[in-house]
Design a protein around this motif. Structure first.
Motif, PDB file in Angstrom:
ATOM      1  N   GLN A 203       0.813  -1.131  -0.001  1.00  0.00           N
ATOM      2  CA  GLN A 203       0.123   0.030  -0.147  1.00  0.00           C
ATOM      3  C   GLN A 203       0.992   1.330  -0.085  1.00  0.00           C
ATOM      4  N   LEU A 204       1.969   1.255   0.616  1.00  0.00           N
ATOM      5  CA  LEU A 204       3.077   2.322   0.693  1.00  0.00           C
ATOM      6  C   LEU A 204       3.209   2.482  -0.379  1.00  0.00           C
ATOM      7  N   ARG A 205       3.952   1.497  -1.229  1.00  0.00           N
ATOM      8  CA  ARG A 205       4.612   1.582  -2.461  1.00  0.00           C
ATOM      9  C   ARG A 205       3.352   2.193  -3.547  1.00  0.00           C
ATOM     10  N   ALA A 206       2.367   1.905  -3.504  1.00  0.00           N
ATOM     11  CA  ALA A 206       1.078   2.267  -4.460  1.00  0.00           C
ATOM     12  C   ALA A 206       0.631   3.657  -4.023  1.00  0.00           C
ATOM     13  N   ALA A 207       0.721   3.941  -2.757  1.00  0.00           N
ATOM     14  CA  ALA A 207       0.061   5.347  -2.631  1.00  0.00           C
ATOM     15  C   ALA A 207       1.052   6.301  -2.606  1.00  0.00           C
ATOM     16  N   ALA A 208       2.252   6.176  -2.167  1.00  0.00           N
ATOM     17  CA  ALA A 208       3.504   7.288  -2.027  1.00  0.00           C
ATOM     18  C   ALA A 208       4.582   6.737  -2.947  1.00  0.00           C
ATOM     19  N   PRO A 209       4.517   6.587  -4.422  1.00  0.00           N
ATOM     20  CA  PRO A 209       5.514   6.118  -5.014  1.00  0.00           C
ATOM     21  C   PRO A 209       6.649   7.219  -5.136  1.00  0.00           C
ATOM     22  N   ASP A 210       6.562   8.412  -4.781  1.00  0.00           N
ATOM     23  CA  ASP A 210       7.774   9.281  -4.793  1.00  0.00           C
ATOM     24  C   ASP A 210       8.232   9.570  -3.410  1.00  0.00           C
ATOM     25  N   PHE A 211       7.893   8.320  -2.392  1.00  0.00           N
ATOM     26  CA  PHE A 211       8.365   8.476  -1.212  1.00  0.00           C
ATOM     27  C   PHE A 211      10.104   8.305  -1.129  1.00  0.00           C
ATOM     28  N   PRO A 212      10.944   9.265  -0.487  1.00  0.00           N
ATOM     29  CA  PRO A 212      12.341   9.244  -0.646  1.00  0.00           C
ATOM     30  C   PRO A 212      12.951   7.670  -0.672  1.00  0.00           C
ATOM     31  N   GLY A 213      12.362   6.829   0.121  1.00  0.00           N
ATOM     32  CA  GLY A 213      12.752   5.517   0.248  1.00  0.00           C
ATOM     33  C   GLY A 213      11.871   4.633   1.129  1.00  0.00           C
ATOM     34  N   ILE A 214      12.041   3.409   0.718  1.00  0.00           N
ATOM     35  CA  ILE A 214      11.210   2.438   1.561  1.00  0.00           C
ATOM     36  C   ILE A 214      11.926   1.468   2.291  1.00  0.00           C
ATOM     37  N   ALA A 215      11.726   1.017   3.602  1.00  0.00           N
ATOM     38  CA  ALA A 215      11.975   0.052   4.076  1.00  0.00           C
ATOM     39  C   ALA A 215      11.875  -1.194   3.600  1.00  0.00           C
ATOM     40  N   ASP A 216      12.829  -2.121   4.002  1.00  0.00           N
ATOM     41  CA  ASP A 216      12.609  -3.655   3.690  1.00  0.00           C
ATOM     42  C   ASP A 216      11.829  -4.420   4.918  1.00  0.00           C
ATOM     43  N   ILE A 217      10.851  -5.219   4.450  1.00  0.00           N
ATOM     44  CA  ILE A 217      10.105  -5.669   5.526  1.00  0.00           C
ATOM     45  C   ILE A 217      10.933  -6.391   6.550  1.00  0.00           C
ATOM     46  N   ASP A 218      11.975  -7.074   6.194  1.00  0.00           N
ATOM     47  CA  ASP A 218      12.841  -7.596   7.180  1.00  0.00           C
ATOM     48  C   ASP A 218      13.530  -6.757   8.193  1.00  0.00           C
ATOM     49  N   ASP A 219      13.397  -5.415   7.976  1.00  0.00           N
ATOM     50  CA  ASP A 219      14.009  -4.319   8.934  1.00  0.00           C
ATOM     51  C   ASP A 219      12.941  -4.251   9.830  1.00  0.00           C
ATOM     52  N   VAL A 220      11.598  -4.554   9.844  1.00  0.00           N
ATOM     53  CA  VAL A 220      10.570  -4.168  10.715  1.00  0.00           C
ATOM     54  C   VAL A 220      10.809  -5.231  11.795  1.00  0.00           C
ATOM     55  N   PRO A 221      10.924  -4.795  13.178  1.00  0.00           N
ATOM     56  CA  PRO A 221      11.100  -5.830  14.238  1.00  0.00           C
ATOM     57  C   PRO A 221       9.640  -6.556  14.451  1.00  0.00           C
ATOM     58  N   GLY A 222      10.216  -7.857  14.673  1.00  0.00           N
ATOM     59  CA  GLY A 222       8.992  -8.814  14.976  1.00  0.00           C
ATOM     60  C   GLY A 222       8.133  -9.359  13.898  1.00  0.00           C
ATOM     61  N   VAL A 223       8.548  -9.323  12.761  1.00  0.00           N
ATOM     62  CA  VAL A 223       7.830  -9.869  11.539  1.00  0.00           C
ATOM     63  C   VAL A 223       7.919 -11.439  11.614  1.00  0.00           C
ATOM     64  N   VAL A 224       6.994 -12.048  11.592  1.00  0.00           N
ATOM     65  CA  VAL A 224       7.048 -13.614  11.807  1.00  0.00           C
ATOM     66  C   VAL A 224       5.717 -14.153  10.954  1.00  0.00           C
ATOM     67  N   ASP A 225       6.084 -15.461  10.638  1.00  0.00           N
ATOM     68  CA  ASP A 225       4.765 -16.152   9.782  1.00  0.00           C
ATOM     69  C   ASP A 225       3.578 -15.923  10.655  1.00  0.00           C
ATOM     70  N   ASP A 226       2.348 -15.679   9.900  1.00  0.00           N
ATOM     71  CA  ASP A 226       1.170 -15.477  10.349  1.00  0.00           C
ATOM     72  C   ASP A 226       0.789 -16.744  11.592  1.00  0.00           C
ATOM     73  N   SER A 227       1.268 -17.779  11.173  1.00  0.00           N
ATOM     74  CA  SER A 227       0.769 -18.829  12.203  1.00  0.00           C
ATOM     75  C   SER A 227       1.221 -19.008  13.696  1.00  0.00           C
ATOM     76  N   LEU A 228       2.272 -17.779  13.870  1.00  0.00           N
ATOM     77  CA  LEU A 228       2.663 -17.711  14.915  1.00  0.00           C
ATOM     78  C   LEU A 228       1.719 -16.688  16.048  1.00  0.00           C
ATOM     79  N   ILE A 229       1.010 -15.721  15.022  1.00  0.00           N
ATOM     80  CA  ILE A 229       0.364 -14.730  15.904  1.00  0.00           C
ATOM     81  C   ILE A 229      -0.974 -15.334  16.475  1.00  0.00           C
ATOM     82  N   THR A 230      -1.258 -15.033  17.870  1.00  0.00           N
ATOM     83  CA  THR A 230      -2.112 -15.669  18.719  1.00  0.00           C
ATOM     84  C   THR A 230      -3.203 -14.385  18.910  1.00  0.00           C
ATOM     85  N   THR A 231      -2.944 -13.155  18.945  1.00  0.00           N
ATOM     86  CA  THR A 231      -3.834 -12.254  19.339  1.00  0.00           C
ATOM     87  C   THR A 231      -3.518 -10.729  18.304  1.00  0.00           C
ATOM     88  N   ALA A 232      -4.953 -10.297  18.008  1.00  0.00           N
ATOM     89  CA  ALA A 232      -4.832  -9.092  17.495  1.00  0.00           C
ATOM     90  C   ALA A 232      -5.513  -8.017  18.195  1.00  0.00           C
TER      91      ALA A 232
END
Length: 302
Positions: A203-232
């Motif tokens: 969504q960020l890439r589509a909505a703000a293509p002129d954003f100076p730079g976009i982080a990599d998903i793996d730079d976001v702390p705590g990203v894990v496989d969906d199966s590990l999520i117990t609570t939202a």
């Protein structure tokens, strides 16, 4: 918050342990705002002042650790402003303001500095948190995973100290002068499901293509496989607005641009308005295969 008689304590009590000012707003801002608005006791313990952080605004660059070294004091004020936005009134620094110093990134000389949080024995830091646990008597603890989300030494140490303090606080033979023993019902780690991260970045890439730079998903702390999520936890529009305002309060560390933000690396990331967790201790409050919508699900309250 003072040590209230049992009859006067809020029925639901949440403790969050974070490494630096701003970590709480990025990871748990909507959660904290939701529970504070619902009348739960929300206690935040921050382990350092974040003295080694990089400074985004040029007009505040003089605060940096390699110049005037006054960033920590400034971030104390930013944190107070963020807590006001979230409606959280009980915030403490572990062991008192300035007891432990920001350790810098992994491998930095600051790791070995006397008084650095990373350079402190876990059993020397944990008693300060044991005292808070026994005073506030939370049913729920939120902290990082063993890697601290992304390998920062202070985040790893915050995990270790929180885990050890929860264990010690439950032991009636451990330092009774710190208060009556208390066992925490549920412990959660901060998480982001990979599918949510992928959708947010798309969504960020589509909505703000002129954003100076976009982080990599793996730079976001705590990203894990969906199966590990117990609570939202979805706090709704009000909690989302409060989270964004709290992040804006941390102006030396975070630049907010609508539903996106950047740290000092100037790489854009989505602001996650629903916050996700992995239950690692305690009984789940949802049927197998379903996610909890409440950190207190299944907790027996007075």
């Amino acid at each position: 918050m003072t040590d209230l008689p049992a009859a006067d304590r809020p029925a639901r009590r949440l403790l969050l342990v974070h490494a630096h000012p701003d970590d709480e707003s990025i990871n748990n801002g909507a959660t904290m705002a939701r529970y504070a608005a619902e009348g739960a006791q929300v206690t935040l313990v921050t382990c350092t002042l974040g003295e080694e952080g990089e400074v985004i605004p040029a007009e505040l660059a003089h605060l940096a650790p390699d110049r005037e070294d006054r960033l920590g004091d400034h971030r104390v004020a930013e944190l107070a402003a963020a807590m006001k936005e979230l409606g959280v009134t009980d915030h403490r620094f572990l062991g008192g303001r300035g007891r432990f110093r920001d350790s810098g990134m992994m491998g930095a000389d600051q790791n070995r500095r006397e008084g650095a949080f990373w350079n402190t024995a876990v059993d020397d830091a944990a008693p300060h948190l044991v005292a808070v646990i026994r005073e506030t008597r939370p049913q729920v603890l939120v902290t990082y995973d063993p890697d601290g989300g992304y390998g920062h030494p202070d985040h790893i140490q915050a995990h270790r100290v929180a885990t050890r303090a929860a264990e010690l606080a439950a032991d009636p033979d451990y330092r009774p002068e710190l208060g009556p023993a208390h066992r925490i019902d549920k412990t959660y780690w901060n998480r982001v499901p990979r599918s949510v991260a992928e959708a947010g970045f798309a969504q960020l890439r589509a909505a703000a293509p002129d954003f100076p730079g976009i982080a990599d998903i793996d730079d976001v702390p705590g990203v894990v496989d969906d199966s590990l999520i117990t609570t939202a936890i979805d706090g709704g529009a009000d909690a989302t607005a409060r989270k964004t305002a709290a992040m804006e309060a941390h102006a030396t560390q975070i630049a907010v641009d609508g539903p996106y933000f950047a740290l000092s690396n100037d790489l854009g990331q989505p602001i996650f308005t629903t916050e996700y967790y992995q239950l690692v201790h305690g009984e789940p409050g949802a049927p197998r295969g379903e996610r909890e919508g409440d950190l207190f699900a299944g907790v027996v309250t007075p």
